[in-house]
Motif scaffolding. Sequence first.
Motif, PDB file in Angstrom:
ATOM      1  N   LYS A 249      17.627  48.703  22.434  1.00 49.11           N
ATOM      2  CA  LYS A 249      17.868  46.926  22.243  1.00 49.11           C
ATOM      3  C   LYS A 249      17.683  46.922  20.817  1.00 49.11           C
ATOM      4  CE  LYS A 249      16.285  45.112  26.599  1.00 49.11           C
ATOM      5  NZ  LYS A 249      15.251  44.345  26.997  1.00 49.11           N
TER       6      LYS A 249
ATOM      7  N   ALA B  30      18.527  38.978  21.259  1.00 47.31           N
ATOM      8  CA  ALA B  30      20.007  38.896  21.121  1.00 47.31           C
ATOM      9  C   ALA B  30      20.269  38.606  19.962  1.00 47.31           C
ATOM     10  CB  ALA B  30      19.935  37.617  21.948  1.00 47.31           C
TER      11      ALA B  30
ATOM     12  N   ASP C 210      26.386  33.749  29.149  1.00 41.70           N
ATOM     13  CA  ASP C 210      26.600  34.790  29.875  1.00 41.70           C
ATOM     14  C   ASP C 210      25.292  34.626  31.178  1.00 41.70           C
ATOM     15  OD1 ASP C 210      27.816  37.156  30.864  1.00 41.70           O
ATOM     16  OD2 ASP C 210      27.070  38.209  29.533  1.00 41.70           O
TER      17      ASP C 210
ATOM     18  N   LEU D 136      22.150  35.283  29.365  1.00 36.82           N
ATOM     19  CA  LEU D 136      21.837  34.888  28.548  1.00 36.82           C
ATOM     20  C   LEU D 136      21.855  33.346  27.944  1.00 36.82           C
ATOM     21  CD1 LEU D 136      21.790  36.070  25.366  1.00 36.82           C
ATOM     22  CD2 LEU D 136      24.344  35.764  25.545  1.00 36.82           C
TER      23      LEU D 136
ATOM     24  N   SER E  49      18.275  36.881  25.920  1.00 35.90           N
ATOM     25  CA  SER E  49      18.240  37.699  26.782  1.00 35.90           C
ATOM     26  C   SER E  49      17.540  37.944  27.402  1.00 35.90           C
ATOM     27  CB  SER E  49      19.417  38.623  25.333  1.00 35.90           C
ATOM     28  OG  SER E  49      19.901  39.658  26.265  1.00 35.90           O
TER      29      SER E  49
ATOM     30  N   LYS F  34      19.622  40.619  29.427  1.00 32.27           N
ATOM     31  CA  LYS F  34      19.666  41.719  29.616  1.00 32.27           C
ATOM     32  C   LYS F  34      19.525  43.031  30.184  1.00 32.27           C
ATOM     33  CE  LYS F  34      24.198  39.621  30.555  1.00 32.27           C
ATOM     34  NZ  LYS F  34      24.766  40.049  29.825  1.00 32.27           N
TER      35      LYS F  34
ATOM     36  N   SER G  42      21.569  42.195  24.271  1.00 35.28           N
ATOM     37  CA  SER G  42      22.820  41.226  24.307  1.00 35.28           C
ATOM     38  C   SER G  42      23.629  41.154  22.708  1.00 35.28           C
ATOM     39  CB  SER G  42      22.628  39.657  24.712  1.00 35.28           C
ATOM     40  OG  SER G  42      22.843  39.339  25.887  1.00 35.28           O
TER      41      SER G  42
ATOM     42  N   GLU H 238      29.989  42.304  22.836  1.00 35.39           N
ATOM     43  CA  GLU H 238      30.402  42.624  24.476  1.00 35.39           C
ATOM     44  C   GLU H 238      31.323  41.248  24.960  1.00 35.39           C
ATOM     45  OE1 GLU H 238      27.027  41.872  27.199  1.00 35.39           O
ATOM     46  OE2 GLU H 238      25.128  42.312  25.622  1.00 35.39           O
TER      47      GLU H 238
END
Lengths: 456, 456
Positions: free
Chosen positions: A242, A381, B107, B110, B424, B426, B430, B434
């Motif tokens: 990340k 992020a 998303d 997100l 995020s 994920k 993020s 993407e």
Amino acid sequence: MSSAEEIAKASKSAFEASQLIDPTERVKALQIIHDALAAKKDEIFEANRKDVEAAKALVDAGKLSVSLVKRLDLTSGDKFDSMLAGIMDVASLPDPTGQITYASELDEGLELYRMTCPIGSLLVIFESRPEVVVNITALAVKSGNSAILKGGKESLLTADVLSKCIREALSKTSLHPDYIQTVQTREEITSLLDQDKYIDLVIPRGSNALVRSIQSASKIPVMGHADGICSVYVDETADLEKAKRIVVESKTDYPSACNAAEILILHQAVLDTVWPALATSLIEADVHLRCDEKTLGILSTLQYAHDRQTTHIHAADPQKDFDTEHLSNIISVTSVPSLSSAIQFINGHSSHHTDVIVTESELAASTFVRGVDSAGTFWNASSRFADGFRYGFGTEVGISTGRVHARGPVGLEGLVIYKYVLRSKKPQGSIIGEFGTGPGKKKYKHQPIAASKLPF
Amino acid sequence: MSSAEEIAKASKSAFEASQLIDPTERVKALQIIHDALAAKKDEIFEANRKDVEAAKALVDAGKLSVSLVKRLDLTSGDKFDSMLAGIMDVASLPDPTGQITYASELDEGLELYRMTCPIGSLLVIFESRPEVVVNITALAVKSGNSAILKGGKESLLTADVLSKCIREALSKTSLHPDYIQTVQTREEITSLLDQDKYIDLVIPRGSNALVRSIQSASKIPVMGHADGICSVYVDETADLEKAKRIVVESKTDYPSACNAAEILILHQAVLDTVWPALATSLIEADVHLRCDEKTLGILSTLQYAHDRQTTHIHAADPQKDFDTEHLSNIISVTSVPSLSSAIQFINGHSSHHTDVIVTESELAASTFVRGVDSAGTFWNASSRFADGFRYGFGTEVGISTGRVHARGPVGLEGLVIYKYVLRSKKPQGSIIGEFGTGPGKKKYKHQPIAASKLPF
């Protein structure tokens, strides 16, 4: 040529007159402006070619940057068509005005409504990008604000044709042709900044220095944007993959953007684990590292196969590198002993634009997003998400690093304020004398009312 | 004595440190401040008596007004107890910070949250009313902003004891003692206005001239209040009794208040009907009428029994009377041929504070409240309703005649801004890479999320 006072007064009059026009008329006006610009494409391109030629000559003489010419050129790619499509995109956004954001029954038959409305007359100053004339026109018309525009001097001929075309189009709408005016010289701006009686908000898009000089010169409120000194903090529990993805994109995706990262802060616990691999990824992405003593020390003890090692690792200047918007492939690197030191470091050095934490700890993230005093505080992020389109606002007036009115990416919502509408349905009308503590006096009810539009 | 930079820096540090403190701690701090002030009542009264004595001597010497002494005196009536009760009233209001005002899923996994938060460090300048030190302290602590306070010089000794007491109380809370600081001289204010690096908002309470001089002197945003030139427009369908009640109260209830009416505008259709009776009511209420030619003409053709007739009816000075905040029992009177002329007249002369229409026509009211560009537009209600307490905000920082950030009566909500928090969930974190239009790229979802608090 009109005086600054005449221009400002005409702008305010056009604004005031527009208050009684139904918002659907503003949408129709955008369609008319769109069609008028589409019809004048050849003329606009001709003016633009002259601007570009003149600019190229200045580039050859070493007086202008190549990137400016690129921004100036309206004829390349689908720039013109995008500009036109942008008008209709803005037209189709929800109306930011006339929305009820608070409604309360003060007493039976006495109702208070807070309704969004335009701010008034805007003065918008921007760089030599001719399509901005059209963008701002669309935003102003949609939000119900009149506007005076001033673009960069290199785009003069293009801006002139665009504004004439917009003015002609406006004369076929319910809005006054002075609703959108253009001025051409810096001197006019200086005089307009004195017109606080008529102009309600200045929006300078450009350098930090421009914003600050306008703030000094005018009593009119300024919605501007200072530097974008953004940081990524890699916490002790950060995941390496990340960290790599987020730090590399935050720095390299568009280094001259205001939401690009300029500072990398490492928790000391990751100096031996995450940092060497992260440094390698950054160097491979052609990023130059300006490291403080500790982060530099770690790198120097390791073996790098990469041939960019010696060219891309440097000692940071502690007096400068942590307060500079590099706007290029350079990142300043430091380490901290704790999360709270990271927060303190960011609050002291960041421009309060957007700062990121990479962590697996929810508690650390929760502390970071609350403790860091920036317009954007992100968890895992990329800082590049700080943008009106990505946030879902449909369009963006700019990114505000101010602390009042609007903060962060500003959409149409940032171009409205509100007014309080009070309506009495009482047979005698309403006076405050009916309320109080004495005998026969009433108490205020202050009961919320469900309303999205004014009921009359 | 600390330098302006040290004071401002300490204020910002105290603010930043407070960001990680739970809001309930701020409520506890208010209780501690309340108790500390209650315990020091005698000492506060002693200082206040000295201030009042010194002021009285200046009154005797003709250098100060009697009303100032009245405002200065904290020992009279229940002023002290009200001041203390006010702290707990503010403490019990809903927390204006930490509220989610926009939340969107960009998303899957997100999430973007817009969360209200304090503005930062405030500089508040006010008149010689010692209880304002305590009011502003309560508002600042409740809203999470640090503050630097400067009261009028006549209240120096009282303000000094109050601030020492508040400082001592703060040292027993989770907040830093520098969270609320007081400065005493105008010179300190001048220097503080340069500290735009540390101070985020200036709130001057006082004259129009004070507000304007601060706007000129500083790059820091100002939330101030200009004159209160409010109008009542009596439309062609106005009901006489409503007109009497509303106009008389708007003018006479508290003539020196900023929400008192200064201008009366009559539709020409009511000159022969409503106006004579309305004029009689105003004269009976000891109001002096400054009439333009037409409205004066009507009165001179009528027979008045009232003995105040000759003393209370005057010709208006058209160059002055319609742009003046009388702040006394004087009202300027004019007439217009239509509703739209009334709107135009108000937009040209009003200070955009609060304007009233008296009418039986819903269409006229609807046109008026939209067309008049003021913070308050009222239908059949007294201008005196323009007030934070009456609006239901619980308390009031001031009334803003500005067009950005906050307009009209400003409650705690006017002391907050917001930040964007992006989270995020994920597995890879993020990045914007993407998303896009190419193969394998995702589109933003921008789905609203229901959330009132940050979920982490």
